[in-house]
Design a protein around this motif. Structure first.
Motif, PDB file in Angstrom:
ATOM      1  N   ALA A 216     -22.481 -39.017 -17.326  1.00 50.36           N
ATOM      2  CA  ALA A 216     -23.419 -38.004 -17.837  1.00 50.36           C
ATOM      3  C   ALA A 216     -23.662 -36.903 -16.801  1.00 50.36           C
ATOM      4  CB  ALA A 216     -24.739 -38.676 -18.223  1.00 50.36           C
ATOM      5  N   VAL A 217     -23.779 -37.299 -15.525  1.00 52.49           N
ATOM      6  CA  VAL A 217     -24.009 -36.313 -14.462  1.00 52.49           C
ATOM      7  C   VAL A 217     -22.808 -35.369 -14.357  1.00 52.49           C
ATOM      8  CG1 VAL A 217     -24.176 -36.059 -11.930  1.00 52.49           C
ATOM      9  CG2 VAL A 217     -25.659 -37.702 -13.123  1.00 52.49           C
ATOM     10  N   VAL A 218     -21.603 -35.943 -14.382  1.00 54.59           N
ATOM     11  CA  VAL A 218     -20.390 -35.117 -14.262  1.00 54.59           C
ATOM     12  C   VAL A 218     -20.268 -34.201 -15.487  1.00 54.59           C
ATOM     13  CG1 VAL A 218     -17.860 -35.175 -14.107  1.00 54.59           C
ATOM     14  CG2 VAL A 218     -19.232 -36.826 -12.804  1.00 54.59           C
ATOM     15  N   ARG A 219     -20.525 -34.762 -16.654  1.00 60.83           N
ATOM     16  CA  ARG A 219     -20.436 -33.957 -17.890  1.00 60.83           C
ATOM     17  C   ARG A 219     -21.400 -32.768 -17.836  1.00 60.83           C
ATOM     18  NH1 ARG A 219     -23.195 -37.157 -21.985  1.00 60.83           N
ATOM     19  NH2 ARG A 219     -24.945 -36.092 -21.015  1.00 60.83           N
ATOM     20  N   ASP A 220     -22.651 -33.036 -17.460  1.00 62.63           N
ATOM     21  CA  ASP A 220     -23.647 -31.959 -17.444  1.00 62.63           C
ATOM     22  C   ASP A 220     -23.376 -30.955 -16.327  1.00 62.63           C
ATOM     23  OD1 ASP A 220     -24.752 -33.206 -19.542  1.00 62.63           O
ATOM     24  OD2 ASP A 220     -26.573 -33.894 -18.524  1.00 62.63           O
ATOM     25  N   ALA A 221     -22.932 -31.468 -15.175  1.00 62.75           N
ATOM     26  CA  ALA A 221     -22.682 -30.571 -14.037  1.00 62.75           C
ATOM     27  C   ALA A 221     -21.608 -29.544 -14.389  1.00 62.75           C
ATOM     28  CB  ALA A 221     -22.266 -31.387 -12.808  1.00 62.75           C
ATOM     29  N   PHE A 222     -20.557 -29.991 -15.119  1.00 61.01           N
ATOM     30  CA  PHE A 222     -19.477 -29.072 -15.469  1.00 61.01           C
ATOM     31  C   PHE A 222     -19.679 -28.439 -16.844  1.00 61.01           C
ATOM     32  CE2 PHE A 222     -17.295 -31.476 -12.128  1.00 61.01           C
ATOM     33  CZ  PHE A 222     -16.736 -30.429 -11.405  1.00 61.01           C
ATOM     34  N   GLY A 223     -20.741 -28.854 -17.548  1.00 64.30           N
ATOM     35  CA  GLY A 223     -20.998 -28.297 -18.882  1.00 64.30           C
ATOM     36  C   GLY A 223     -21.178 -26.791 -18.801  1.00 64.30           C
ATOM     37  N   GLN A 224     -21.828 -26.368 -17.738  1.00 68.67           N
ATOM     38  CA  GLN A 224     -22.000 -24.924 -17.502  1.00 68.67           C
ATOM     39  C   GLN A 224     -21.596 -24.686 -16.060  1.00 68.67           C
ATOM     40  OE1 GLN A 224     -25.879 -25.931 -18.650  1.00 68.67           O
ATOM     41  NE2 GLN A 224     -26.021 -24.217 -20.073  1.00 68.67           N
ATOM     42  N   ARG A 225     -20.290 -24.589 -15.827  1.00 71.33           N
ATOM     43  CA  ARG A 225     -19.774 -24.671 -14.463  1.00 71.33           C
ATOM     44  C   ARG A 225     -20.191 -23.507 -13.570  1.00 71.33           C
ATOM     45  NH1 ARG A 225     -14.280 -26.256 -14.147  1.00 71.33           N
ATOM     46  NH2 ARG A 225     -14.034 -25.141 -12.194  1.00 71.33           N
ATOM     47  N   ARG A 226     -20.643 -22.384 -14.159  1.00 67.56           N
ATOM     48  CA  ARG A 226     -21.078 -21.272 -13.324  1.00 67.56           C
ATOM     49  C   ARG A 226     -22.517 -21.467 -12.834  1.00 67.56           C
ATOM     50  NH1 ARG A 226     -17.268 -19.562 -11.049  1.00 67.56           N
ATOM     51  NH2 ARG A 226     -18.537 -17.822 -10.329  1.00 67.56           N
ATOM     52  N   THR A 228     -25.818 -23.360 -11.070  1.00 69.52           N
ATOM     53  CA  THR A 228     -26.042 -24.249  -9.929  1.00 69.52           C
ATOM     54  C   THR A 228     -26.369 -25.641 -10.461  1.00 69.52           C
ATOM     55  OG1 THR A 228     -28.385 -23.769  -9.961  1.00 69.52           O
ATOM     56  CG2 THR A 228     -27.008 -22.361  -8.557  1.00 69.52           C
ATOM     57  N   LEU A 229     -26.218 -26.642  -9.600  1.00 66.37           N
ATOM     58  CA  LEU A 229     -26.525 -28.020 -10.017  1.00 66.37           C
ATOM     59  C   LEU A 229     -27.982 -28.131 -10.467  1.00 66.37           C
ATOM     60  CD1 LEU A 229     -24.748 -30.252  -7.364  1.00 66.37           C
ATOM     61  CD2 LEU A 229     -24.035 -29.786  -9.704  1.00 66.37           C
ATOM     62  N   ARG A 230     -28.851 -27.428  -9.743  1.00 66.22           N
ATOM     63  CA  ARG A 230     -30.291 -27.451 -10.062  1.00 66.22           C
ATOM     64  C   ARG A 230     -30.500 -27.124 -11.549  1.00 66.22           C
ATOM     65  NH1 ARG A 230     -31.517 -23.551  -6.886  1.00 66.22           N
ATOM     66  NH2 ARG A 230     -32.580 -24.624  -5.177  1.00 66.22           N
ATOM     67  N   GLU A 243     -31.409 -33.094  -3.823  1.00 66.11           N
ATOM     68  CA  GLU A 243     -31.485 -32.977  -2.366  1.00 66.11           C
ATOM     69  C   GLU A 243     -31.597 -34.362  -1.717  1.00 66.11           C
ATOM     70  OE1 GLU A 243     -34.051 -29.782  -1.526  1.00 66.11           O
ATOM     71  OE2 GLU A 243     -32.668 -29.202   0.079  1.00 66.11           O
ATOM     72  N   ALA A 244     -32.343 -35.247  -2.375  1.00 68.36           N
ATOM     73  CA  ALA A 244     -32.533 -36.600  -1.830  1.00 68.36           C
ATOM     74  C   ALA A 244     -31.201 -37.349  -1.744  1.00 68.36           C
ATOM     75  CB  ALA A 244     -33.522 -37.379  -2.707  1.00 68.36           C
ATOM     76  N   ALA A 245     -30.231 -36.922  -2.561  1.00 62.35           N
ATOM     77  CA  ALA A 245     -28.908 -37.557  -2.517  1.00 62.35           C
ATOM     78  C   ALA A 245     -28.013 -36.909  -1.470  1.00 62.35           C
ATOM     79  CB  ALA A 245     -28.257 -37.444  -3.897  1.00 62.35           C
ATOM     80  N   GLY A 246     -28.562 -35.905  -0.756  1.00 59.13           N
ATOM     81  CA  GLY A 246     -27.775 -35.222   0.268  1.00 59.13           C
ATOM     82  C   GLY A 246     -26.830 -34.176  -0.313  1.00 59.13           C
ATOM     83  N   VAL A 247     -27.148 -33.680  -1.522  1.00 59.90           N
ATOM     84  CA  VAL A 247     -26.312 -32.673  -2.170  1.00 59.90           C
ATOM     85  C   VAL A 247     -27.135 -31.401  -2.327  1.00 59.90           C
ATOM     86  CG1 VAL A 247     -25.022 -32.112  -4.278  1.00 59.90           C
ATOM     87  CG2 VAL A 247     -25.007 -34.462  -3.412  1.00 59.90           C
ATOM     88  N   ARG A 248     -26.493 -30.238  -2.128  1.00 59.13           N
ATOM     89  CA  ARG A 248     -27.220 -28.970  -2.211  1.00 59.13           C
ATOM     90  C   ARG A 248     -27.511 -28.594  -3.662  1.00 59.13           C
ATOM     91  NH1 ARG A 248     -24.915 -24.320  -1.103  1.00 59.13           N
ATOM     92  NH2 ARG A 248     -22.808 -25.164  -1.071  1.00 59.13           N
ATOM     93  N   PRO A 249     -28.778 -28.467  -4.060  1.00 64.07           N
ATOM     94  CA  PRO A 249     -29.088 -28.113  -5.453  1.00 64.07           C
ATOM     95  C   PRO A 249     -28.575 -26.732  -5.819  1.00 64.07           C
ATOM     96  CG  PRO A 249     -31.065 -28.860  -4.283  1.00 64.07           C
ATOM     97  CD  PRO A 249     -30.001 -28.704  -3.257  1.00 64.07           C
ATOM     98  N   GLY A 250     -28.360 -25.860  -4.813  1.00 62.36           N
ATOM     99  CA  GLY A 250     -27.890 -24.504  -5.079  1.00 62.36           C
ATOM    100  C   GLY A 250     -26.374 -24.409  -5.212  1.00 62.36           C
ATOM    101  N   ALA A 251     -25.669 -25.536  -4.995  1.00 62.93           N
ATOM    102  CA  ALA A 251     -24.203 -25.522  -5.115  1.00 62.93           C
ATOM    103  C   ALA A 251     -23.812 -25.602  -6.589  1.00 62.93           C
ATOM    104  CB  ALA A 251     -23.608 -26.701  -4.360  1.00 62.93           C
TER     105      ALA A 251
END
Ligand code: SAM
Length: 274
Positions: A216-226, A228-230, A243-251
């Motif tokens: 689900a995370v991968v699907r949603d992250a690429f659902g609108q690939r332009r 940001t993850l946030r 951020e708690a997972a060590g990933v940039r929300p702005g990426a």
């Protein structure tokens, strides 16, 4: 050199994605890449008119095939007699339980090896079906559209890095082997093709805690690939959780490594269970 056999009289069926391999050099390269060893349980998806089936049988003597086209079952069975022992499963491959098939195999910890020049209209469903049975599969050698193989193997930064690659690479090592031009098939497809090897990772090295959440995370992250993850993951979590997972929300998703997606999904799973 053509592999056309007198046993097969039906024309190719477009709706079943039938493009029969006729190039002997390509067929030999596939058999060489599979390199069957004594005791291997080989399963071919979509044997068609036997272009790969019979050379594999000549080499290995035993093979199971899964074919949906009823018109091919009898001629395949007849033609196979000269080559070895062929078990034909007349089914839609998407309904075949690979884990049950492997359980009957006995050898090599009950794992099967999948081979196939796949019907291109079904390649993603077949790949995802295989992933569901990854622990029952030792490896896979598939002919697919080259564009699909490029997506399967792509990494961050590539224009074709996306959901397919991130899903497959989390579960398998993906190695493109060689490209195949349209002229190697009858009738020729409109696109270039490629052969790819997939080797499922050992279950303990995959490290995904919640497979449905990862998907689900991968699907949603690429659902609108332009986005940001946030923004793309706003249905799943907030920026602080990313951020708690060590990933940039702005990426953006296309910048995130597979291992980071796994860490993010595992972190969200832990936060939800806390
Ligand atoms: N292996 C043959 C070759 O290389 O010449 C045929 C490959 S052709 C691209 C794909 C094959 O998959 C066809 O034989 C087709 O009938 C079969 N097929 C299509 N849909 C299928 C399904 N849902 N389940 C099993 N086989 C299927």
């Amino acid at each position: 050199m053509s592999t056309r056999s007198p046993h097969f009289t039906e024309p190719a069926k477009k709706h079943l994605g039938q493009h029969f391999l006729t190039d002997r050099g390509i067929i030999d390269s596939i058999v060489l890449a599979v390199d069957p060893r004594p005791g291997d349980r080989l399963v071919e998806i979509g044997p068609g008119q036997g272009a790969i089936t019979f050379p594999l049988l000549d080499r290995h003597k035993e093979l199971t095939v899964i074919e949906f086209d009823r018109d091919l079952i009898f001629p395949l069975t007849e033609a196979a007699r000269a080559h070895g022992t062929l078990e034909v499963i007349h089914r839609d491959v998407l309904t075949v339980d690979f884990t049950a098939l492997a359980r009957n195999a006995g050898d090599e910890g009950g794992q099967i090896r999948l081979v196939g020049n796949l019907p291109y209209n079904l390649s993603s469903p077949i790949l995802f079906h295989a992933l569901e049975h990854a622990s029952a599969i030792r490896d896979m050698h598939f002919m697919l559209q080259k564009e699909v193989v490029d997506r399967m193997a792509a990494g961050p930064g590539s224009k074709v890095y996306g959901r397919l690659g991130v899903m497959l690479q989390a579960y398998c090592h993906v190695t493109p082997l060689f490209d195949v031009p349209p002229g190697a098939f009858r009738p020729p497809p409109k696109v270039d093709s490629a052969v790819v090897r997939l080797v499922p990772r050992a279950p303990e090295s995959i490290g995904i805690d919640d497979h449905a959440l990862y998907s689900a995370v991968v699907r949603d992250a690429f659902g609108q690939r332009r986005k940001t993850l946030r923004n793309a993951l706003s249905n799943q979590c907030d920026a602080a959780a990313i951020e708690a997972a060590g990933v940039r929300p702005g990426a953006r998703a296309e910048q995130i490594e597979v291992a980071d997606f796994v860490r993010l999904a595992n972190s969200l799973a832990r936060q939800r269970n806390a």
